[in-house]
Design a protein around this motif. Structure first.
Motif, PDB file in Angstrom:
ATOM      1  N   LYS A 373       0.815  -1.426  -0.001  1.00 47.44           N
ATOM      2  CA  LYS A 373       0.039   0.235  -0.317  1.00 47.44           C
ATOM      3  C   LYS A 373       1.006   1.212  -0.155  1.00 47.44           C
ATOM      4  CE  LYS A 373      -4.621  -0.915   2.326  1.00 47.44           C
ATOM      5  NZ  LYS A 373      -5.635  -0.514   3.209  1.00 47.44           N
ATOM      6  N   VAL A 374       0.753   2.571  -0.862  1.00 46.38           N
ATOM      7  CA  VAL A 374       0.836   3.341  -0.598  1.00 46.38           C
ATOM      8  C   VAL A 374       0.147   4.717  -0.494  1.00 46.38           C
ATOM      9  CG1 VAL A 374       2.206   4.898  -2.123  1.00 46.38           C
ATOM     10  CG2 VAL A 374       3.281   2.586  -2.825  1.00 46.38           C
ATOM     11  N   GLY A 375       0.299   5.351   0.278  1.00 47.47           N
ATOM     12  CA  GLY A 375      -0.176   7.047   0.493  1.00 47.47           C
ATOM     13  C   GLY A 375       0.361   7.518   0.443  1.00 47.47           C
ATOM     14  N   LEU A 376      -0.348   8.795  -0.020  1.00 45.47           N
ATOM     15  CA  LEU A 376       0.481   9.710  -1.440  1.00 45.47           C
ATOM     16  C   LEU A 376      -0.907  11.023  -0.764  1.00 45.47           C
ATOM     17  CD1 LEU A 376       0.332   8.260  -4.867  1.00 45.47           C
ATOM     18  CD2 LEU A 376       2.036   8.775  -3.365  1.00 45.47           C
ATOM     19  N   GLN A 377       0.918  12.125   0.040  1.00 41.93           N
ATOM     20  CA  GLN A 377       0.071  13.463   0.418  1.00 41.93           C
ATOM     21  C   GLN A 377      -0.346  14.347  -0.915  1.00 41.93           C
ATOM     22  OE1 GLN A 377      -0.185  15.417   4.595  1.00 41.93           O
ATOM     23  NE2 GLN A 377       0.555  16.799   3.804  1.00 41.93           N
ATOM     24  N   LEU A 419      -4.938   6.526  -1.389  1.00 41.61           N
ATOM     25  CA  LEU A 419      -4.817   5.499  -1.253  1.00 41.61           C
ATOM     26  C   LEU A 419      -3.698   5.196  -2.474  1.00 41.61           C
ATOM     27  CD1 LEU A 419      -3.703   3.123   0.088  1.00 41.61           C
ATOM     28  CD2 LEU A 419      -5.913   2.090  -0.330  1.00 41.61           C
ATOM     29  N   GLY A 420      -2.425   5.782  -2.781  1.00 41.71           N
ATOM     30  CA  GLY A 420      -2.397   5.968  -4.501  1.00 41.71           C
ATOM     31  C   GLY A 420      -2.339   4.792  -4.736  1.00 41.71           C
ATOM     32  N   ALA A 437      11.427   4.720  -1.355  1.00 44.38           N
ATOM     33  CA  ALA A 437      10.899   6.298  -2.021  1.00 44.38           C
ATOM     34  C   ALA A 437      10.343   5.636  -3.760  1.00 44.38           C
ATOM     35  CB  ALA A 437      12.766   6.883  -1.892  1.00 44.38           C
ATOM     36  N   GLU A 438      11.222   4.556  -4.055  1.00 45.97           N
ATOM     37  CA  GLU A 438      10.866   4.187  -5.230  1.00 45.97           C
ATOM     38  C   GLU A 438       9.265   4.036  -5.547  1.00 45.97           C
ATOM     39  OE1 GLU A 438      12.479   4.168  -8.164  1.00 45.97           O
ATOM     40  OE2 GLU A 438      13.162   5.855  -7.257  1.00 45.97           O
ATOM     41  N   ARG A 439       9.356   2.891  -4.240  1.00 47.12           N
ATOM     42  CA  ARG A 439       7.667   2.650  -4.692  1.00 47.12           C
ATOM     43  C   ARG A 439       6.306   3.911  -4.396  1.00 47.12           C
ATOM     44  NH1 ARG A 439       8.440  -0.467   0.820  1.00 47.12           N
ATOM     45  NH2 ARG A 439      10.004  -1.853   0.239  1.00 47.12           N
ATOM     46  N   VAL A 440       7.119   4.865  -3.828  1.00 47.68           N
ATOM     47  CA  VAL A 440       5.831   6.227  -3.939  1.00 47.68           C
ATOM     48  C   VAL A 440       6.735   6.328  -5.371  1.00 47.68           C
ATOM     49  CG1 VAL A 440       6.268   8.243  -2.661  1.00 47.68           C
ATOM     50  CG2 VAL A 440       6.194   6.583  -1.562  1.00 47.68           C
ATOM     51  N   ARG A 441       7.790   6.856  -5.908  1.00 45.84           N
ATOM     52  CA  ARG A 441       7.363   7.818  -7.040  1.00 45.84           C
ATOM     53  C   ARG A 441       6.356   6.839  -7.872  1.00 45.84           C
ATOM     54  NH1 ARG A 441      10.515   7.358 -12.142  1.00 45.84           N
ATOM     55  NH2 ARG A 441      11.816   5.142 -10.456  1.00 45.84           N
ATOM     56  N   LYS A 442       7.005   5.241  -7.854  1.00 48.74           N
ATOM     57  CA  LYS A 442       5.674   4.834  -9.703  1.00 48.74           C
ATOM     58  C   LYS A 442       4.678   4.783  -8.920  1.00 48.74           C
ATOM     59  CE  LYS A 442       8.674   1.992 -11.829  1.00 48.74           C
ATOM     60  NZ  LYS A 442       8.777   1.672 -12.856  1.00 48.74           N
ATOM     61  N   ALA A 443       3.550   4.335  -7.578  1.00 50.08           N
ATOM     62  CA  ALA A 443       2.599   5.229  -7.354  1.00 50.08           C
ATOM     63  C   ALA A 443       2.356   6.384  -8.112  1.00 50.08           C
ATOM     64  CB  ALA A 443       2.733   4.929  -5.914  1.00 50.08           C
ATOM     65  N   TYR A 444       3.159   7.437  -8.119  1.00 48.70           N
ATOM     66  CA  TYR A 444       3.244   8.692  -8.075  1.00 48.70           C
ATOM     67  C   TYR A 444       2.547   8.694  -9.829  1.00 48.70           C
ATOM     68  CZ  TYR A 444       4.965  13.089  -9.764  1.00 48.70           C
ATOM     69  OH  TYR A 444       4.500  14.618 -11.021  1.00 48.70           O
ATOM     70  N   THR A 460       3.828  14.520   0.022  1.00 49.04           N
ATOM     71  CA  THR A 460       5.035  13.378   0.256  1.00 49.04           C
ATOM     72  C   THR A 460       3.978  12.478  -0.184  1.00 49.04           C
ATOM     73  OG1 THR A 460       5.718  13.114   2.236  1.00 49.04           O
ATOM     74  CG2 THR A 460       3.849  14.085   2.528  1.00 49.04           C
ATOM     75  N   GLY A 461       4.995  11.308   0.548  1.00 45.21           N
ATOM     76  CA  GLY A 461       4.122   9.654   0.632  1.00 45.21           C
ATOM     77  C   GLY A 461       4.664   8.795   1.935  1.00 45.21           C
ATOM     78  N   ILE A 462       3.904   7.580   2.008  1.00 42.87           N
ATOM     79  CA  ILE A 462       4.715   6.828   2.223  1.00 42.87           C
ATOM     80  C   ILE A 462       4.609   5.254   2.152  1.00 42.87           C
ATOM     81  CG2 ILE A 462       3.151   6.421   4.174  1.00 42.87           C
ATOM     82  CD1 ILE A 462       5.438   5.593   6.208  1.00 42.87           C
ATOM     83  N   ALA A 463       5.009   4.215   1.766  1.00 40.52           N
ATOM     84  CA  ALA A 463       5.085   3.007   1.306  1.00 40.52           C
ATOM     85  C   ALA A 463       5.109   2.012   2.029  1.00 40.52           C
ATOM     86  CB  ALA A 463       5.575   2.708   0.028  1.00 40.52           C
ATOM     87  N   VAL A 464       4.598   0.553   2.625  1.00 39.28           N
ATOM     88  CA  VAL A 464       4.280  -0.624   2.851  1.00 39.28           C
ATOM     89  C   VAL A 464       4.050  -1.863   2.239  1.00 39.28           C
ATOM     90  CG1 VAL A 464       3.737  -1.656   4.891  1.00 39.28           C
ATOM     91  CG2 VAL A 464       4.109   1.041   5.225  1.00 39.28           C
ATOM     92  N   GLY A 465       5.117  -1.769   2.257  1.00 41.92           N
ATOM     93  CA  GLY A 465       5.594  -3.832   1.112  1.00 41.92           C
ATOM     94  C   GLY A 465       5.226  -4.621   2.731  1.00 41.92           C
ATOM     95  N   TRP A 466       4.719  -5.476   2.766  1.00 41.22           N
ATOM     96  CA  TRP A 466       4.012  -6.400   3.384  1.00 41.22           C
ATOM     97  C   TRP A 466       5.225  -7.428   3.616  1.00 41.22           C
ATOM     98  CZ3 TRP A 466       1.631  -5.605   7.863  1.00 41.22           C
ATOM     99  CH2 TRP A 466       0.904  -4.796   8.009  1.00 41.22           C
ATOM    100  N   HIS A 467       5.778  -8.257   2.421  1.00 37.53           N
ATOM    101  CA  HIS A 467       6.691  -9.488   2.818  1.00 37.53           C
ATOM    102  C   HIS A 467       7.746  -8.619   3.733  1.00 37.53           C
ATOM    103  CE1 HIS A 467       4.710 -12.624   0.658  1.00 37.53           C
ATOM    104  NE2 HIS A 467       5.382 -12.971   1.190  1.00 37.53           N
ATOM    105  N   ARG A 468       8.165  -7.323   3.762  1.00 33.59           N
ATOM    106  CA  ARG A 468       9.106  -7.075   4.329  1.00 33.59           C
ATOM    107  C   ARG A 468       8.563  -6.238   5.522  1.00 33.59           C
ATOM    108  NH1 ARG A 468      13.678  -4.643   2.133  1.00 33.59           N
ATOM    109  NH2 ARG A 468      13.663  -5.430  -0.429  1.00 33.59           N
TER     110      ARG A 468
END
Length: 533
Positions: A373-377, A419-420, A437-444, A460-468
């Motif tokens: 999941k990626v959140g984008l403000q 939810l981007g 940061a790359e996940r956020v950029r890709k979502a953008y 700004t954004g934040i990204a959570v990859g659940w396997h990590r």
């Protein structure tokens, strides 16, 4: 295949794979539900643990919802309870990231959430179906305020890079045109007497009336530009007042062949699945409010920053060895008469544990889904101000899969968080492999193909990859029919003094309801064992 060959029957697995590739995880999930691979909640009300626990003690591993439900109910029944939790907070996957929060994933990447006050991302669960009675009842009992979650927004977008020149389409237009032309097609077949062997004359008359209503057909049972179709798909110029109030009907109906080839029909069914039907809810202020409420009840029982490294049981007790996951230090132990473990199987399978071989095989048998999941403000709520999208979800074949719009603070003059991306399957593995940061950029970048305003408004954004995520190593348990048949009952049995609970020990995987019902079932069986000894 030759014309004389019988068509090969498609397997369930192939069908679900096909559905998932075309329509996404939400539709695939509803297909699983239709096949009986997931079940609805059977919650009947607050649990009653009657009988004397005889001073028994229970050690609970994990302060997610399953663990805290057990802690609350067992203490109320007279048990001595203690809880060990890996994190420095309660809630587990019931989690909201807010401005000022920090989160470190496997690999050492640390993100600081820079959202403005009041804004948040739910990295885990983000919605509660109306029939998840257990979650809803605990929200009521604990005073967690709820508000509607908009699953289906007819003014949101459906999008494919392979259709309409890559231009997003309004959900309502695609749905109206698809339903209308399917209705017209079926009406023609009925009029041509090709259903006479299947539908009685009386029922055909009723069928025709229903098709006209359902598909917005005209009096000749055609789906054509005009009043009827415009009242479904929208107007070229909506009705207004005064001399300029006369409406202009929509003229741009999309042909059935183009609709079929676009595959956008896969997105318009997402809200039909049992788990996604109206009404859905969300806690006011973020999903983490539920975990906060449980913490107020049982927070005094929880030892935080406790990473379990060994679980040993004998005929009289269970001893758990744990360390501080951040500072390390000498291992410590906690002991109780019984242990209820809610640690995800992806982690538990790596912990030293003495249980019977069948339970150990069950613990080892369940892989975990990948999800990101990626959140984008954004500086302003352009989706409302420019496009009149209030809550709901837009769907796309891009790797981000969907864009979720906030279901609260409508018409706010301030900033907002989308939810981007909500990614499953192969795309989730690809996203997880990237630095945050790359996940956020890709979502953008992908999101800007649907909403060009991203380019001017993103902050700004934040990204959570659940396997990590170190305390789950995945999103949720991924049972198959075969693995559930072989291992599920063995997983859920009381093994001497040890038993498990969590969404992975339920027929409602990946939902909070599954975790709660699993916990209630486990502690009820444990209690019967204790009082009958």
């Amino acid at each position: 295949m030759s014309s004389g060959s019988a068509p090969r029957a498609i397997s369930r697995r192939e069908l679900l794979t096909l559905i998932g590739s075309v329509a996404g995880s939400a539709v695939s999930y509803q297909a699983m539900a239709g096949m009986g691979l997931v079940s609805e909640s059977n919650y009947k009300g607050p649990i009653k643990l009657e009988g004397n626990p005889k001073g028994a003690s229970v050690l609970i591993l994990g302060a997610g919802l399953a663990g805290m439900v057990a802690a609350m109910e067992l203490r109320n029944a007279g048990y001595k309870v203690q809880v060990l939790e890996y994190n420095n907070r309660a809630g587990g996957r019931n989690w909201s990231l807010r401005g000022g929060d920090t989160y470190t994933e496997l690999g050492g990447f640390t993100q600081k959430c820079e959202f403005d006050p009041g804004l948040y991302l739910n990295p885990g669960p983000w919605r509660i179906p109306y029939h998840h009675h257990g979650v809803l009842d605990y929200c009521r009992r604990l005073g967690v305020a709820l508000e509607p979650f908009v699953q289906v927004n007819y003014n949101a977008m459906v999008h494919s890079t392979q259709a309409f020149g890559g231009k997003p389409q309004r959900y309502r237009e695609i749905q109206a045109d698809y339903h209308g032309q399917i209705a017209e097609l079926l009406a023609k077949v009925t009029q041509q007497k090709k259903l006479d062997e299947l539908v009685s004359a009386e029922d055909q008359e009723i069928l025709m009336a229903s098709l006209r209503q359902w598909g917005a057909l005209d009096k000749h049972y055609r789906y054509v530009p005009g009043r009827d179709s415009s009242e479904r798909r929208g107007y070229e110029k909506p009705p207004a007042g005064g001399l300029s109030g006369k409406p202009v009907y929509s003229k741009d109906i999309t042909g059935l062949s183009e609709l079929l080839k676009s595959e956008l029909w896969g997105s318009i069914g997402a809200g039909h699945g049992y788990e996604f039907q109206t009404t859905l809810f969300q806690p006011v202020g973020g999903m983490g409010r539920i975990g906060d409420a449980f913490k107020r009840e049982v927070g005094d029982l929880i030892r935080y920053n406790a990473k379990v490294i060994k679980i040993h049981q004998d005929r009289k007790k269970v001893t758990v060895t744990y360390v501080d996951p951040k500072s390390g230090g000498a291992p410590q132990t906690a002991t109780a008469d019984y242990c209820l473990c809610t640690i995800p199987l992806s982690v538990l399978s790596q912990i030293e544990l003495n249980v019977n071989p069948k339970m150990q095989a069950a613990i080892n048998a369940v892989p975990y889904e990948a999800s990101v999941k990626v959140g984008l403000q954004f500086k302003r709520r352009f989706w409302e101000q420019d496009e009149h999208i209030y809550g709901g979800i837009s769907y796309t074949n891009l790797p981000i899969r969907l864009i979720g719009y906030p279901n609260t603070d409508y018409h706010s003059a301030g900033k907002g968080v989308l939810l981007g991306a909500y990614v499953f399957g192969p795309n989730a593995y690809e996203f997880t492999a990237l630095p945050p940061a790359e996940r956020v950029r890709k979502a953008y970048e992908y999101g800007a193909m649907i909403h060009p305003q991203y380019q001017q408004e993103f902050e700004t954004g934040i990204a959570v990859g659940w396997h990590r995520v170190p305390w789950t190593l995945g999103c949720a348990g991924a049972w198959t029919e075969a693995s559930r048949a072989q291992h599920y009952d063995n997983l859920c049995q009381l093994d001497n003094r040890f038993l498990v609970a969590g969404e992975h020990a339920s027929y409602i995987p990946a939902w909070q309801e599954g975790a709660i019902l699993s916990s209630l079932d486990a502690i009820q069986r444990l209690h019967q064992h204790v009082v009958n000894r």
